[in-house]
Design an enzyme around this catalytic site. Sequence first.
Site, PDB file in Angstrom:
ATOM      1  N   CYS A 110       0.824  -1.208   0.000  1.00  0.00           N
ATOM      2  CA  CYS A 110       0.000   0.000   0.000  1.00  0.00           C
ATOM      3  C   CYS A 110       0.862   1.262   0.000  1.00  0.00           C
ATOM      4  CB  CYS A 110      -0.951   0.005   1.184  1.00  0.00           C
ATOM      5  SG  CYS A 110      -2.255   1.264   1.024  1.00  0.00           S
ATOM      6  N   ASP A 111       0.233   2.344  -0.424  1.00  0.00           N
ATOM      7  CA  ASP A 111       0.839   3.630  -0.773  1.00  0.00           C
ATOM      8  C   ASP A 111       2.137   3.994  -0.054  1.00  0.00           C
ATOM      9  OD1 ASP A 111      -1.479   3.623  -2.161  1.00  0.00           O
ATOM     10  OD2 ASP A 111      -2.268   5.485  -1.373  1.00  0.00           O
ATOM     11  N   LYS A 112       2.073   4.265   1.250  1.00  0.00           N
ATOM     12  CA  LYS A 112       3.239   4.815   1.948  1.00  0.00           C
ATOM     13  C   LYS A 112       4.284   3.756   2.252  1.00  0.00           C
ATOM     14  CE  LYS A 112       0.825   8.397   1.646  1.00  0.00           C
ATOM     15  NZ  LYS A 112      -0.291   7.699   1.000  1.00  0.00           N
ATOM     16  N   CYS A 123      -4.519  -0.865  -5.109  1.00  0.00           N
ATOM     17  CA  CYS A 123      -5.468  -0.186  -6.000  1.00  0.00           C
ATOM     18  C   CYS A 123      -4.957  -0.175  -7.432  1.00  0.00           C
ATOM     19  CB  CYS A 123      -5.713   1.241  -5.516  1.00  0.00           C
ATOM     20  SG  CYS A 123      -6.496   1.325  -3.891  1.00  0.00           S
ATOM     21  N   GLU A 181      -4.886  12.849   3.236  1.00  0.00           N
ATOM     22  CA  GLU A 181      -5.407  12.880   1.878  1.00  0.00           C
ATOM     23  C   GLU A 181      -6.889  13.221   1.919  1.00  0.00           C
ATOM     24  OE1 GLU A 181      -4.574   9.147   0.041  1.00  0.00           O
ATOM     25  OE2 GLU A 181      -2.445   9.574  -0.200  1.00  0.00           O
ATOM     26  N   SER A 230      -5.219  11.858  -2.686  1.00  0.00           N
ATOM     27  CA  SER A 230      -4.993  10.489  -3.119  1.00  0.00           C
ATOM     28  C   SER A 230      -4.600  10.483  -4.583  1.00  0.00           C
ATOM     29  CB  SER A 230      -6.276   9.674  -2.928  1.00  0.00           C
ATOM     30  OG  SER A 230      -6.205   8.458  -3.636  1.00  0.00           O
TER      31      SER A 230
END
Length: 574
Positions: A129-131, A201, A451, A477
């Site tokens: 995931c993102d971070k 995602c 976000e 985001s």
Amino acid sequence: MDAKTFDKSKLPSRYTTSGPERAPHRSYLYAMGLSAKEINQPLVGVASCWNEAAPCNISLMRQAQVVKKGVAAADGTPREFCTITVTDGIAMGHQGMKSSLVSRDVIADSVELTMRGHCYDALIGLAGCDKSLPGMMMSMVRLNVPSIFIYGGSILPGTFKGRQITVQDVFEAVGQHSVGDMSDEDLAEIEQVACPSAGSCGAQFTANTMATVAEAIGLALPYSCGAPAPYEIRDRFCFASGEKVMELIARNIRPRDIVTRKALENAAAVVAASGGSTNAALHLPAIAHECGIEFDLFDVAEIFRKTPYVADLKPGGKYVAKDMFEAGGIPLLMKSLFDGGYLHGDCMTVTGRTIAENMEFVEWNGDQDVVRPTSDPITVTGGVVGLKGNLAPEGAIVKVAGMATQTFTGPARCFDSEEECFEAVTNRNYKEGEVIVIRYEGPKGGPGMREMLSTTAALYGQGVGDKVALITDGRFSGATRGFCIGHVGPEAAVGGPIGLLKDGDIIEIDAVAGTIDVKLSDAELAQRREAWKPRETDYTSGVLWKYAQTVGTAQKGAVTHPGGAKEKQCYADI
């Protein structure tokens, strides 16, 4: 490769495995079933962001087992450990999002501490995931032991009423539902079909943007970051990464040999070319900071400005990560840029070859339309641009991919938190033509620089994505679309101009010229600054308080320590 190739006297693990005085340390390793041969081999940390919080991370533990097989096959001894992840999709839209950016630095710190405490010789990091992606890469360049990054892979797209969808469509469905454009039944159905598999995602949101960065910057094997999480080919990339890290140890190829100023410019170029997440303008300076390289938001924005936008990916385009992988993967995107003269070819990568040498193995696929040649771009400038003006002296960032109009002028409508704004948007308590301002959401002011996807998606779902603009000292985001400007600095919490705005002030935004201004004189801004008082926060203890005490500006990546430029000794050289 024979284990005798490796000289333990020059590796960090000598402190835990070599000599009679380390007998107690070795006893712990014997307790876990290791042999004398395995103890005498290089110890490779296999760091995973596995958890059960979200589909982004759920496949990482299985992939880590394959990595370990690859390490062992090349005469290394893998030692697996886990670190945290905060998953943005679940943290979004409430106080939990304050944890997201903070987690990036906690991930980097926790990987550093584990590696230091146990004296591992190399690092393979798996993130979803993102971070967690920039956090893992930050730890690699901070430690500077031979390292390879592995992305867990993207989720497969869902299908709703015959069309391909992602979680972005669910966030926007909330806005549609709020104005009566979607039934309760359809909302219930779309939430159940949007995310049909493991993986992060699926569009060019932050996770896939930073996965693209990982290959372009040279820390991941070619093609490895594009394969969706459910695809069995991921095992081949994981096994190969385990083998390859042993070669990096033997050749002493380290992350700071790979992550140079030119490599950072390559990374920024792929973000622009793919219409990637504005969060890259925060994470690339943070990765650079770990190396001791000056590379801030304005440096990133300059690369964005001169790089063509060529990959037709959601949220601004029509394809998802799976489509690009099947068309030729991230190397296809890089080949477009390389052939057009937009990448530095002399940068080293974890293959042991340069970008130019890697590109020799990539053939252009003319039978696809996901990625265009740079001679026929979607737009001649990148999908993300930087802004600067009297409202953002330290800069701001906006994603323009897919936007028809790139200028906006309107009166400010100010909110001092995302919750205040989301309530107003839900109740349609705003006017078309306004510039919605969300402030006190910066790195210090949040704390945590949240976000704003819930708010921006609701606006888009209500059909006003191009009829209002939104600016914030927080973040957006990678799924955000519409005229949304983030990272406005200085932030409100330190007296930045965004904190001095009043309802009705006229804000002028020009993404073509790269400007963002409020129609106030310097004298008027100075007068308001004299009257301004700091806003109290509810976070007066714990990790968010701790973060607020040390975090720097968004311009330099919201970093929390002095970085590589100030270090006296790197871990790899202990």
